[in-house]
Design an enzyme around this catalytic site. Structure first.
Site, PDB file in Angstrom:
ATOM      1  N   LYS A 173       0.846  -1.206   0.000  1.00 45.52           N
ATOM      2  CA  LYS A 173       0.000   0.000   0.000  1.00 45.52           C
ATOM      3  C   LYS A 173       0.874   1.246   0.000  1.00 45.52           C
ATOM      4  O   LYS A 173       1.927   1.264   0.659  1.00 45.52           O
ATOM      5  CB  LYS A 173      -0.913  -0.032   1.234  1.00 45.52           C
ATOM      6  N   SER A 183      -9.789   1.522   2.822  1.00 46.85           N
ATOM      7  CA  SER A 183      -9.007   2.345   1.924  1.00 46.85           C
ATOM      8  C   SER A 183      -7.919   1.573   1.169  1.00 46.85           C
ATOM      9  O   SER A 183      -7.352   2.112   0.229  1.00 46.85           O
ATOM     10  CB  SER A 183      -8.357   3.479   2.723  1.00 46.85           C
ATOM     11  N   SER A 218      -9.777  -0.776   6.946  1.00 45.25           N
ATOM     12  CA  SER A 218      -9.241  -0.645   5.586  1.00 45.25           C
ATOM     13  C   SER A 218      -8.545  -1.864   5.000  1.00 45.25           C
ATOM     14  O   SER A 218      -8.245  -1.880   3.813  1.00 45.25           O
ATOM     15  CB  SER A 218      -8.301   0.548   5.509  1.00 45.25           C
TER      16      SER A 218
END
Ligand code: GLN
Length: 439
Positions: A28, A103, A127
């Site tokens: 990420k 997210s 997330s």
């Protein structure tokens, strides 16, 4: 690039040998990679190249993994749909036209699409679990303190953990084994066996070199396991989701587990408490993006206040600005007692409720998300709707507990549904074991 899942595709090679040799692990884009830009999905950090690796990245390299690139995400992790990225929205490979969840939407999408073997996400209020659920893959949010946050660009540091996303529970457990364990550079990390005390069944000692054993817990053996079902996390959930949830509970029962319903009254206040605490911490954490130390420059022309305002006006998107305003308000003199303190009280109550429920159950089960994947664009107009979708995931972060999301069927029109299993602190083995009976 497919699904707009990567922000930067640049290979980082790991060691020749190790438990993850020959495997790709996407990372990420809020996790620092030395020499490879790390944007947090924000225009503010579009050109930012960290001078050092996050601890988890160091551990991936030592374990022999190849990092194929940095994945797209909601700006600074603020969102549930991966539509707030300044690099554009991510598509859901498992449900065309719908959001991938967020997210960590890019991380879940590359795994669901088979573009990477595994991925790392971060979970502040869901997330990792939400995108895993929406994309039909597995995600683990570790106990607070199991995984080092050194090099994770902070959104709300008292809530967040880095966690694995993978196609199977076993693969997620394998990745967790590599990244878990104390780190001198993050004083909030703990050794699981020390935290649990002598005599407890533990996953071994975590020294970052495979000392933990999570993989062997993925044995699917739930015979005799007691599952608690908090009724608050079913109330208000979509019918199609509830149907798949009970089908998964039936599967666990068929494998020898039993379940009982339990009420956790504090959970009704969890989303509110979460958003007060998360935005308060964010308003402080994001103050460092001032056009001087990191990221784009506001162009000083004699007035620092104006330069500071200009860079934040240009560099941050609307969701990030909304949260900085909310957090600054909640912390301001005169309102702190009314909002921030109250939220901390609610957090303590949520923790207490979970602890009590976990005395009578090995794990607690709920739908990961109360809704199936939303249509793209649906929640952007209505932030409150987006916040409420976090009702089942945020309580777990408030309580610092471990949780897994595993695929649990799909809605009639083919949208993936996820089942969440929550365990006691440092009880990763319990959630891995229960999850492995299903996926
Ligand atoms: N959707 C939640 C939020 O927007 C959780 C995000 C996260 O876990 N980073 O804050």
């Amino acid at each position: 690039m497919a699904y707009n899942a990567y922000i930067t595709e640049q290979r980082i090679e790991g060691a020749d040998e190790g438990p993850l040799a020959g495997r790709t692990v996407a990372v990420k884009d809020n996790i620092s990679t030395a020499g490879v830009r790390t944007t947090c999905g924000s225009a503010m950090l579009e050109e930012y190249v960290p001078p050092y690796d996050a601890t988890v990245v160091e551990r991936l390299k030592e374990a022999g993994a190849t990092i194929p690139g940095k994945t797209n995400m909601d700006e600074f992790g603020m969102g549930t749909t991966t539509e707030t990225s300044s690099f554009g929205p991510v598509e859901n490979p498992a449900a065309e036209g719908y959001v991938p969840g967020g997210s960590s939407g890019g991380s879940a999408a590359v795994v669901a699409a088979g573009d990477a073997d595994m991925a790392l996400g971060s979970d502040t209020g869901g997330s990792v679990r939400c995108p895993a659920a929406f994309c039909g893959v597995v995600g683990i949010k570790p106990t607070y303190g199991l995984v080092s946050r050194y090099g994770l660009i902070a959104y709300a540091n008292s809530l967040e953990q880095i966690g694995p996303i993978a196609p199977t529970v076993e693969a997620a457990a394998e990745l967790l084994e590599v990244i878990a364990g104390p780190d001198d550079r993050d004083a909030t990390t703990r050794d699981a066996s020390e935290a649990l005390g002598a005599g407890a069944e533990t996953a071994g000692t975590g020294d970052g070199d495979g000392g933990y054993d999570f993989v062997s817990a993925a044995d699917g053996d739930v015979d005799g396991m007691e599952v608690g079902v908090p009724t608050e996390l079913l109330d208000g959930a979509d019918d199609a989701v509830v149907e798949q949830f009970w089908a998964a509970i039936d599967d666990l029962e068929a494998a020898g587990a039993s379940y009982h319903e339990v009420t956790l009254p504090s959970l009704e206040h969890a989303v509110e408490a979460y958003y007060v605490i998360a935005t308060s911490e964010a308003s402080s954490n994001l103050a460092r993006f001032d056009g001087v130390r990191y990221g784009v420059s506001g162009g000083y022309d004699g007035d620092w206040n104006e330069a500071f305002a200009r860079v934040r006006e240009e560099g941050f998107g609307p969701e990030v600005k909304r949260r900085i305003l909310l957090g600054t308000f909640a912390l301001s003199a005169g309102y702190q007692d009314k909002y921030y303190r109250k939220a901390q009280d609610a957090r303590a109550w949520v923790k207490q409720d979970f602890d009590e429920a976990l005395e009578a159950a090995d794990v607690l089960a709920s739908p990961t998300m109360p809704v199936p994947p939303l249509e793209r664009g649906e929640s952007l107009e209505d932030p409150l709707q987006m916040y409420l979708a976090d009702a089942n995931t945020t309580p777990v972060n408030l309580a610092n507990l471990p949780a897994i999301s595993v695929p649990a069927g799909e809605t009639g029109d083919g949208r993936p549904v996820g089942l969440q299993l929550v365990g006691p602190a440092f009880g990763e083995q319990a959630v891995i074991r229960a999850g492995s009976a299903l996926a």
